[in-house]
Write an enzyme that holds these catalytic residues in place. Structure first.
Site, PDB file in Angstrom:
ATOM      1  N   CYS A 176      19.710  35.964 -28.148  1.00 11.38           N
ATOM      2  CA  CYS A 176      19.374  35.140 -26.980  1.00 11.38           C
ATOM      3  C   CYS A 176      18.157  34.298 -27.369  1.00 11.38           C
ATOM      4  O   CYS A 176      17.579  34.510 -28.438  1.00 11.38           O
ATOM      5  CB  CYS A 176      19.135  35.982 -25.743  1.00 11.38           C
ATOM      6  SG  CYS A 176      17.590  36.899 -25.703  1.00 11.38           S
ATOM      7  N   PRO A 177      17.743  33.357 -26.544  1.00 12.81           N
ATOM      8  CA  PRO A 177      16.653  32.463 -26.946  1.00 12.81           C
ATOM      9  C   PRO A 177      15.369  33.175 -27.374  1.00 12.81           C
ATOM     10  O   PRO A 177      14.810  32.862 -28.421  1.00 12.81           O
ATOM     11  CB  PRO A 177      16.407  31.607 -25.705  1.00 12.81           C
ATOM     12  CG  PRO A 177      17.704  31.594 -24.991  1.00 12.81           C
ATOM     13  CD  PRO A 177      18.304  32.965 -25.244  1.00 12.81           C
TER      14      PRO A 177
END
Length: 106
Positions: free
Chosen positions: A18-19
């Site tokens: 994820c980011p």
């Protein structure tokens, strides 16, 4: 990304991405580990930020919105893209592919 015909290898290391590498990737990695354990598959699953994927990673699992970024940063890694981080059908498909010891780009 590699050609889908290149993927008939056993996957030993997966990075769930994820980011920031601290939220949805942690939850997604836990969900995937649980499914792998229930299936008896021995695969290491890590969570990671998009820009910090460990070198030993053989498969990157993430949301489809990161496809372009992943293609630029990791063109030689295998990728599996989910419609959402809670995409149960996507997890089912990934488990099916992992049990068959082959994986196509998604």
């Amino acid at each position: 990304m590699k050609n889908s015909s290149d993927f008939q290898l056993k996957i030993n290391t997966i990075a769930f991405v994820c980011p920031a590498g601290m939220g949805t990737s942690v939850v997604g990695a836990a969900m995937l580990r649980k499914r792998l354990n229930l299936s008896g598959l021995k695969v290491n699953v890590y969570f990671s930020a998009v820009e910090e994927i460990p070198a030993e990673t053989e498969l990157i699992v993430t949301h489809k919105r990161f496809k372009t970024t992943l293609q630029k940063l990791y063109p030689d890694k295998r990728h599996f893209l989910l419609d959402s981080y809670t995409d149960t059908k996507g997890y089912d498909q990934l488990m099916y592919l992992l049990r068959g010891n082959h994986l196509n780009d998604h």
